[in-house]
Design a protein around this motif. Structure first.
Motif, PDB file in Angstrom:
ATOM      1  N   GLY A  64       0.850  -1.198   0.000  1.00  0.00           N
ATOM      2  CA  GLY A  64       0.000   0.000   0.000  1.00  0.00           C
ATOM      3  C   GLY A  64       0.876   1.235   0.000  1.00  0.00           C
ATOM      4  O   GLY A  64       2.044   1.198  -0.401  1.00  0.00           O
ATOM      5  N   PRO A  65       0.351   2.347   0.446  1.00  0.00           N
ATOM      6  CA  PRO A  65       1.148   3.579   0.487  1.00  0.00           C
ATOM      7  C   PRO A  65       2.345   3.438   1.427  1.00  0.00           C
ATOM      8  O   PRO A  65       2.309   2.690   2.405  1.00  0.00           O
ATOM      9  CB  PRO A  65       0.159   4.624   0.998  1.00  0.00           C
ATOM     10  CG  PRO A  65      -1.194   4.042   0.754  1.00  0.00           C
ATOM     11  CD  PRO A  65      -1.046   2.567   0.876  1.00  0.00           C
ATOM     12  N   VAL A  72       9.057  12.494   7.724  1.00  0.00           N
ATOM     13  CA  VAL A  72       8.936  12.750   6.290  1.00  0.00           C
ATOM     14  C   VAL A  72       7.688  12.017   5.801  1.00  0.00           C
ATOM     15  O   VAL A  72       7.505  10.825   6.070  1.00  0.00           O
ATOM     16  CB  VAL A  72      10.198  12.284   5.538  1.00  0.00           C
ATOM     17  CG1 VAL A  72      10.056  12.551   4.043  1.00  0.00           C
ATOM     18  CG2 VAL A  72      11.437  12.992   6.099  1.00  0.00           C
ATOM     19  N   TYR A  73       6.842  12.713   5.014  1.00  0.00           N
ATOM     20  CA  TYR A  73       5.561  12.151   4.579  1.00  0.00           C
ATOM     21  C   TYR A  73       5.469  11.937   3.066  1.00  0.00           C
ATOM     22  O   TYR A  73       4.510  11.358   2.590  1.00  0.00           O
ATOM     23  CB  TYR A  73       4.410  13.075   5.009  1.00  0.00           C
ATOM     24  CG  TYR A  73       4.310  13.241   6.504  1.00  0.00           C
ATOM     25  CD1 TYR A  73       3.513  12.380   7.248  1.00  0.00           C
ATOM     26  CD2 TYR A  73       5.030  14.237   7.173  1.00  0.00           C
ATOM     27  CE1 TYR A  73       3.412  12.523   8.615  1.00  0.00           C
ATOM     28  CE2 TYR A  73       4.931  14.374   8.535  1.00  0.00           C
ATOM     29  CZ  TYR A  73       4.135  13.514   9.267  1.00  0.00           C
ATOM     30  OH  TYR A  73       4.037  13.644  10.635  1.00  0.00           O
ATOM     31  N   LEU A  74       6.439  12.400   2.331  1.00  0.00           N
ATOM     32  CA  LEU A  74       6.393  12.304   0.869  1.00  0.00           C
ATOM     33  C   LEU A  74       7.489  11.371   0.386  1.00  0.00           C
ATOM     34  O   LEU A  74       8.686  11.673   0.533  1.00  0.00           O
ATOM     35  CB  LEU A  74       6.552  13.706   0.243  1.00  0.00           C
ATOM     36  CG  LEU A  74       5.512  14.753   0.668  1.00  0.00           C
ATOM     37  CD1 LEU A  74       5.832  16.096   0.036  1.00  0.00           C
ATOM     38  CD2 LEU A  74       4.102  14.300   0.296  1.00  0.00           C
ATOM     39  N   PHE A  75       7.061  10.216  -0.173  1.00  0.00           N
ATOM     40  CA  PHE A  75       8.019   9.220  -0.681  1.00  0.00           C
ATOM     41  C   PHE A  75       7.577   8.743  -2.065  1.00  0.00           C
ATOM     42  O   PHE A  75       6.373   8.678  -2.366  1.00  0.00           O
ATOM     43  CB  PHE A  75       8.102   8.001   0.247  1.00  0.00           C
ATOM     44  CG  PHE A  75       8.708   8.307   1.599  1.00  0.00           C
ATOM     45  CD1 PHE A  75      10.082   8.368   1.746  1.00  0.00           C
ATOM     46  CD2 PHE A  75       7.889   8.503   2.708  1.00  0.00           C
ATOM     47  CE1 PHE A  75      10.626   8.628   2.995  1.00  0.00           C
ATOM     48  CE2 PHE A  75       8.426   8.769   3.934  1.00  0.00           C
ATOM     49  CZ  PHE A  75       9.805   8.828   4.095  1.00  0.00           C
ATOM     50  N   GLN A  76       8.569   8.361  -2.862  1.00  0.00           N
ATOM     51  CA  GLN A  76       8.325   7.680  -4.150  1.00  0.00           C
ATOM     52  C   GLN A  76       9.460   6.699  -4.398  1.00  0.00           C
ATOM     53  O   GLN A  76      10.615   6.986  -4.064  1.00  0.00           O
ATOM     54  CB  GLN A  76       8.259   8.679  -5.310  1.00  0.00           C
ATOM     55  CG  GLN A  76       6.952   9.432  -5.437  1.00  0.00           C
ATOM     56  CD  GLN A  76       6.931  10.323  -6.666  1.00  0.00           C
ATOM     57  OE1 GLN A  76       7.980  10.664  -7.230  1.00  0.00           O
ATOM     58  NE2 GLN A  76       5.729  10.678  -7.109  1.00  0.00           N
ATOM     59  N   ILE A  77       9.057   5.564  -4.988  1.00  0.00           N
ATOM     60  CA  ILE A  77      10.054   4.600  -5.480  1.00  0.00           C
ATOM     61  C   ILE A  77       9.924   4.586  -6.985  1.00  0.00           C
ATOM     62  O   ILE A  77       8.868   4.236  -7.526  1.00  0.00           O
ATOM     63  CB  ILE A  77       9.831   3.201  -4.887  1.00  0.00           C
ATOM     64  CG1 ILE A  77       9.964   3.268  -3.348  1.00  0.00           C
ATOM     65  CG2 ILE A  77      10.807   2.208  -5.463  1.00  0.00           C
ATOM     66  CD1 ILE A  77       9.614   1.960  -2.665  1.00  0.00           C
ATOM     67  N   VAL A  84       6.668   5.216 -11.437  1.00  0.00           N
ATOM     68  CA  VAL A  84       6.523   5.274  -9.981  1.00  0.00           C
ATOM     69  C   VAL A  84       5.979   3.929  -9.540  1.00  0.00           C
ATOM     70  O   VAL A  84       4.843   3.571  -9.851  1.00  0.00           O
ATOM     71  CB  VAL A  84       5.577   6.404  -9.556  1.00  0.00           C
ATOM     72  CG1 VAL A  84       5.402   6.402  -8.048  1.00  0.00           C
ATOM     73  CG2 VAL A  84       6.090   7.752 -10.039  1.00  0.00           C
ATOM     74  N   LEU A  85       6.779   3.170  -8.831  1.00  0.00           N
ATOM     75  CA  LEU A  85       6.407   1.828  -8.408  1.00  0.00           C
ATOM     76  C   LEU A  85       5.694   1.834  -7.064  1.00  0.00           C
ATOM     77  O   LEU A  85       4.912   0.929  -6.780  1.00  0.00           O
ATOM     78  CB  LEU A  85       7.650   0.943  -8.339  1.00  0.00           C
ATOM     79  CG  LEU A  85       8.487   0.860  -9.640  1.00  0.00           C
ATOM     80  CD1 LEU A  85       9.681  -0.047  -9.445  1.00  0.00           C
ATOM     81  CD2 LEU A  85       7.612   0.372 -10.797  1.00  0.00           C
ATOM     82  N   ALA A  86       5.949   2.800  -6.234  1.00  0.00           N
ATOM     83  CA  ALA A  86       5.268   2.923  -4.936  1.00  0.00           C
ATOM     84  C   ALA A  86       5.374   4.375  -4.506  1.00  0.00           C
ATOM     85  O   ALA A  86       6.311   5.094  -4.884  1.00  0.00           O
ATOM     86  CB  ALA A  86       5.891   2.000  -3.902  1.00  0.00           C
ATOM     87  N   ALA A  87       4.425   4.827  -3.683  1.00  0.00           N
ATOM     88  CA  ALA A  87       4.421   6.231  -3.243  1.00  0.00           C
ATOM     89  C   ALA A  87       3.693   6.343  -1.918  1.00  0.00           C
ATOM     90  O   ALA A  87       2.923   5.460  -1.525  1.00  0.00           O
ATOM     91  CB  ALA A  87       3.770   7.130  -4.301  1.00  0.00           C
ATOM     92  N   SER A  88       3.929   7.434  -1.262  1.00  0.00           N
ATOM     93  CA  SER A  88       3.210   7.723  -0.023  1.00  0.00           C
ATOM     94  C   SER A  88       1.832   8.237  -0.368  1.00  0.00           C
ATOM     95  O   SER A  88       1.517   8.534  -1.529  1.00  0.00           O
ATOM     96  CB  SER A  88       3.992   8.759   0.795  1.00  0.00           C
ATOM     97  OG  SER A  88       4.139   9.954   0.034  1.00  0.00           O
ATOM     98  N   THR A  89       1.001   8.400   0.635  1.00  0.00           N
ATOM     99  CA  THR A  89      -0.382   8.819   0.414  1.00  0.00           C
ATOM    100  C   THR A  89      -0.450  10.173  -0.282  1.00  0.00           C
ATOM    101  O   THR A  89      -1.271  10.386  -1.194  1.00  0.00           O
ATOM    102  CB  THR A  89      -1.123   8.874   1.750  1.00  0.00           C
ATOM    103  OG1 THR A  89      -1.047   7.593   2.394  1.00  0.00           O
ATOM    104  CG2 THR A  89      -2.572   9.273   1.566  1.00  0.00           C
ATOM    105  N   GLY A  90       0.393  11.086   0.096  1.00  0.00           N
ATOM    106  CA  GLY A  90       0.342  12.419  -0.475  1.00  0.00           C
ATOM    107  C   GLY A  90       0.769  12.490  -1.915  1.00  0.00           C
ATOM    108  O   GLY A  90       0.471  13.468  -2.609  1.00  0.00           O
TER     109      GLY A  90
END
Length: 445
Positions: A64-65, A72-77, A84-90
């Motif tokens: 999931g997110p 830190v609340y902003l992530f991307q893989i 973008v293979l995965a990301a945070s909710t924001g």
């Protein structure tokens, strides 16, 4: 008062300029260093989160997110193809934060993205993650103060207000300090030579201003006394000069009609008295001006003996002179001092005059004593005032100018000595002069 020359204005301007320069440097320093340090902190925080995320995906995928990590609340893989293979909710469903990618041989990339509100983005590469070769990005939005000119404006406005308050405080404070000085100045401005009786109000602060006011009052008191003495001197001098001049004119006018030898001799005596007064006035003027004539080393006892031999005295005189007492001074003026003392004693003594010269410690002491009526203790200071002759001696006055003793005291003071009146059955004049020691023998070891 010219504003530019006012101490209050100059102190205020100097304070504003100096403090304004300090505040300006502080505003510049904060405006330049705060963004750098704040972004460095954001980069460090994002870098820690990115590294932690890169290590986490080595063994697992996110179903999931991506949850927040270390604030830190902003992530991307993101893989190398930009997917973008995965990301945070924001950031769910959004394109990659940046197209920046770690260079060959480097596992880390750092950039700043400004789409709306700027963000600090840090990516850490992981070629062997559960997603394959990917980069884990962590982003932090910059605070409002970093992405707007608000901080420099606030600092500038605050500095301007602070400088203005400082300037006002300096103007007010210096004004309060100088208020007593201004009162002293205005008080002095109201004082004139015709009325020196006014005095300055001394504040109860017991500080430097109070001392200044007290000193001003003391100076005014001395000035008032000097002016009063000057006026008395002018009045007495006018009176003393008018008497022989009037007598001289009367005798000369009478002599035009009847040439009697007695009238001419009296006229000559008035002219001599007038000449004595003028000479005394000139000598006192030179003494008041502080004119220093040539000085030499004089044996005081010898000088006394010479003056006694030169005088034609009415009364017999007894001398007691200690030899070997030397003083340093002007021979003519010291002779005049001794002559005045001897003349005064001879004029007011009844039957005899005594004079003694002796050493006492480092002083040479001359005493002149007569057996006349003497001088009352309460009047001993007045006899040294110019043109002063005591009432009980006026009937015995044989032509004195009233300047003999004042001149004698002034000469004594000019030579570093004193002249005073001591106790005695008659008038006892005591002259003290500093002894002059012989110069050391240079050839003596």
């Amino acid at each position: 008062m010219v504003f530019g020359r006012s101490i209050r204005a100059r102190m205020t301007i100097a304070t504003v300029v100096v403090f304004g320069a300090v505040v300006l440097l502080g505003v510049l320093a904060i405006s330049l260093t705060y963004p750098v340090r704040a972004r460095a902190d954001l980069v460090q925080q994002a870098d820690d989160a990115s590294r932690h995320l890169a290590m986490t995906i080595t063994e697992q995928r996110f179903s999931g997110p991506i949850p927040p990590r270390k604030g830190v609340y902003l992530f991307q893989i993101v893989n190398s193809a930009g997917d973008v293979l995965a990301a945070s909710t924001g950031l769910a469903g959004q394109p990659p934060l940046t197209r920046a990618w770690p260079r060959r041989g480097d596992l880390r990339v750092q950039t700043r993205v400004c789409s709306g509100r700027c963000m600090v983005v840090v990516g850490t590469s992981n070629p062997a993650s559960a997603y394959g070769s990917v980069t884990a990005f962590a982003a932090l939005r910059e605070p409002f103060l970093l992405s707007s000119p608000f901080l420099p404006l606030v600092l500038t406005a605050f500095g301007a207000v602070l400088v203005a308050l400082t300037g006002w405080g300096s103007w007010y404070g210096v004004g309060r300090v100088l208020d007593p000085v201004e009162r002293i100045r205005s008080g002095l401005a109201r004082i004139s030579a015709q009325d020196l009786s006014r005095r300055i109000d001394v504040p109860d602060t017991q500080d430097e201003v109070a001392e200044l006011a007290a000193t001003v009052n003391e100076t005014l008191e001395r000035l008032e006394d000097a002016v009063a003495r000057h006026r008395r001197f002018v009045s007495d001098a006018s009176h003393e000069l008018r008497t022989p001049i009037t007598g001289l004119l009367v005798r000369l006018e009478s002599g035009l009609a009847d040439l009697h030898e007695g009238e001419w001799r009296a006229a000559i005596k008035d002219a001599e008295r007038l000449s004595d007064i003028v000479h005394d006035l000139l000598l006192m003027a030179r003494l008041d001006a502080g004119v220093q004539p040539e000085q030499e080393r004089i044996e005081l006892g010898k000088l006394v003996e010479e003056e006694v031999a030169r005088q034609t005295c009415r009364l017999p005189l007894t001398m007691d002179v200690e030899p070997g007492l030397f003083v340093r001074g002007n021979r003519l003026r010291l002779a005049r001092l001794l002559t005045n003392l001897l003349s005064n004693a001879d004029r007011y003594g009844d039957s005899r005059v005594w004079i003694s010269v002796r050493g006492w410690a480092d002083q040479a002491v001359v005493e002149v004593l007569d057996d006349g009526p003497g001088i009352p203790a309460e009047m001993r200071d007045r006899v040294f005032e110019r043109f002063t002759r005591l009432d009980h001696t006026r009937s015995r006055d044989t032509g004195g100018t009233g300047l003999g003793l004042p001149i004698a005291r002034d000469i004594a003071k000019a030579h570093g000595g004193t002249l005073e009146i001591g106790d005695g059955p008659g008038a006892r004049m005591i002259l003290r002069l500093p002894q002059s020691l012989p110069a050391p023998d240079a050839t003596r070891l």
